[in-house]
Design a protein around this motif. Structure first.
Motif, PDB file in Angstrom:
ATOM      1  N   ALA A  60       0.791  -1.224   0.000  1.00 16.28           N
ATOM      2  CA  ALA A  60       0.000   0.000   0.000  1.00 16.28           C
ATOM      3  C   ALA A  60       0.831   1.286   0.000  1.00 16.28           C
ATOM      4  CB  ALA A  60      -0.938   0.002   1.201  1.00 16.28           C
ATOM      5  N   ASP A  61       1.775   1.425   0.893  1.00 15.34           N
ATOM      6  CA  ASP A  61       2.509   2.683   0.960  1.00 15.34           C
ATOM      7  C   ASP A  61       3.971   2.446   1.324  1.00 15.34           C
ATOM      8  OD1 ASP A  61       2.201   1.927   3.559  1.00 15.34           O
ATOM      9  OD2 ASP A  61       1.248   3.767   4.239  1.00 15.34           O
ATOM     10  N   ARG A  62       4.721   3.518   1.281  1.00 16.55           N
ATOM     11  CA  ARG A  62       6.160   3.460   1.532  1.00 16.55           C
ATOM     12  C   ARG A  62       6.494   3.060   2.960  1.00 16.55           C
ATOM     13  NH1 ARG A  62       7.939   8.712  -0.866  1.00 16.55           N
ATOM     14  NH2 ARG A  62       7.036   8.005  -2.787  1.00 16.55           N
ATOM     15  N   ASP A  63       5.695   3.514   3.923  1.00 15.16           N
ATOM     16  CA  ASP A  63       5.974   3.192   5.324  1.00 15.16           C
ATOM     17  C   ASP A  63       5.845   1.691   5.579  1.00 15.16           C
ATOM     18  OD1 ASP A  63       6.405   5.862   5.884  1.00 15.16           O
ATOM     19  OD2 ASP A  63       4.301   6.219   6.395  1.00 15.16           O
ATOM     20  N   THR A  64       4.825   1.066   5.001  1.00 16.17           N
ATOM     21  CA  THR A  64       4.652  -0.376   5.135  1.00 16.17           C
ATOM     22  C   THR A  64       5.826  -1.100   4.490  1.00 16.17           C
ATOM     23  OG1 THR A  64       2.268  -0.032   4.969  1.00 16.17           O
ATOM     24  CG2 THR A  64       3.062  -2.285   4.736  1.00 16.17           C
ATOM     25  N   ALA A  65       6.262  -0.610   3.330  1.00 16.89           N
ATOM     26  CA  ALA A  65       7.393  -1.222   2.634  1.00 16.89           C
ATOM     27  C   ALA A  65       8.675  -1.095   3.456  1.00 16.89           C
ATOM     28  CB  ALA A  65       7.583  -0.581   1.264  1.00 16.89           C
ATOM     29  N   ALA A  67       8.890  -0.867   6.750  1.00 18.91           N
ATOM     30  CA  ALA A  67       8.767  -1.782   7.894  1.00 18.91           C
ATOM     31  C   ALA A  67       9.051  -3.217   7.452  1.00 18.91           C
ATOM     32  CB  ALA A  67       7.379  -1.676   8.509  1.00 18.91           C
ATOM     33  N   MET A  68       8.552  -3.578   6.285  1.00 13.09           N
ATOM     34  CA  MET A  68       8.794  -4.911   5.732  1.00 13.09           C
ATOM     35  C   MET A  68      10.286  -5.096   5.417  1.00 13.09           C
ATOM     36  SD  MET A  68       6.595  -6.398   2.639  1.00 13.09           S
ATOM     37  CE  MET A  68       5.997  -8.048   2.687  1.00 13.09           C
ATOM     38  N   LEU A 133      10.277  -4.116  -2.916  1.00 10.20           N
ATOM     39  CA  LEU A 133       9.047  -4.046  -2.145  1.00 10.20           C
ATOM     40  C   LEU A 133       8.108  -2.959  -2.648  1.00 10.20           C
ATOM     41  CD1 LEU A 133      10.719  -4.408   1.328  1.00 10.20           C
ATOM     42  CD2 LEU A 133       9.484  -6.170   0.074  1.00 10.20           C
ATOM     43  N   HIS A 134       8.669  -1.881  -3.095  1.00 12.29           N
ATOM     44  CA  HIS A 134       7.930  -0.711  -3.565  1.00 12.29           C
ATOM     45  C   HIS A 134       8.815  -0.073  -4.614  1.00 12.29           C
ATOM     46  CE1 HIS A 134       6.032   3.316  -3.233  1.00 12.29           C
ATOM     47  NE2 HIS A 134       4.967   2.623  -2.877  1.00 12.29           N
ATOM     48  N   GLU A 135       8.284   0.825  -5.414  1.00 19.93           N
ATOM     49  CA  GLU A 135       9.128   1.430  -6.447  1.00 19.93           C
ATOM     50  C   GLU A 135      10.304   2.210  -5.868  1.00 19.93           C
ATOM     51  OE1 GLU A 135       6.557   5.390  -7.523  1.00 19.93           O
ATOM     52  OE2 GLU A 135       5.957   3.483  -8.421  1.00 19.93           O
ATOM     53  N   ASP A 136      10.183   2.687  -4.622  1.00 15.72           N
ATOM     54  CA  ASP A 136      11.271   3.430  -3.981  1.00 15.72           C
ATOM     55  C   ASP A 136      12.032   2.620  -2.934  1.00 15.72           C
ATOM     56  OD1 ASP A 136      10.404   5.595  -5.445  1.00 15.72           O
ATOM     57  OD2 ASP A 136       9.138   6.372  -3.835  1.00 15.72           O
ATOM     58  N   VAL A 137      11.524   1.440  -2.544  1.00 18.72           N
ATOM     59  CA  VAL A 137      12.109   0.679  -1.443  1.00 18.72           C
ATOM     60  C   VAL A 137      12.462  -0.729  -1.912  1.00 18.72           C
ATOM     61  CG1 VAL A 137      11.726  -0.192   0.891  1.00 18.72           C
ATOM     62  CG2 VAL A 137      10.687   1.965   0.200  1.00 18.72           C
TER      63      VAL A 137
END
Length: 148
Positions: A60-65, A67-68, A133-137
């Motif tokens: 969903a968002d960068r913060d979740t990514a 933490a993961m 995990l995310h496009e930035d993470v």
């Protein structure tokens, strides 16, 4: 050549994106390997279905990514594989093997398509792989392969 990507291709786009590539790259690499299909006006329904599926799998968002990422990078993942006396594996470690080992170690569920193995893992020892995990993470996971 205009194509619809069926799955994520590094440096080009993700599933459901409509991309413009050179004819030879599309005809000789992307289409035969199943990474893309030819774009047509009628393919818009397929694009929408692919994008809905991708959104349901996306974090969903960068913060979740982030933490993961911290959970994944916490410690090395242990993997056992059959190996010869010299330490060379019979086969190699695949992204699916890594994804199941992460879950077995108590880590989060990771999509095997997001795991990037730079060079094939064919020997016993410590290796590093990247998980997008995310496009930035992205997370770097240490894999410890032991002989079974």
């Amino acid at each position: 050549m205009k194509l619809i990507l069926k799955q994520e291709v590094s440096g080009l786009g993700s599933a459901g994106d409509v991309v413009e590539v050179r004819d030879g790259y599309g005809r000789n690499y992307l289409i035969p390997r199943g990474y893309a299909m030819a774009w047509t006006k009628g393919a818009q329904k397929q694009i929408d279905a692919i994008q809905r599926a991708r959104e349901s799998r996306e974090i969903a968002d960068r913060d979740t990514a982030r933490a993961m990422k911290e959970r994944l990078e916490a410690g090395p993942i242990q993997l056992k594989a059959k190996a010869g006396e010299s330490g060379r594996l019979f086969g190699s470690i695949t992204p699916a093997d890594i994804a199941s080992a992460v879950v077995d170690a108590g880590g989060p569920q990771v999509d095997k398509r997001r795991i990037e193995v730079g060079t094939p893992i064919k020997s016993v020892g410590e290796h590093t792989v990247t998980v997008r995990l995310h496009e930035d993470v992205s997370a770097k996971i240490k894999i410890n392969v032991a002989a079974a």
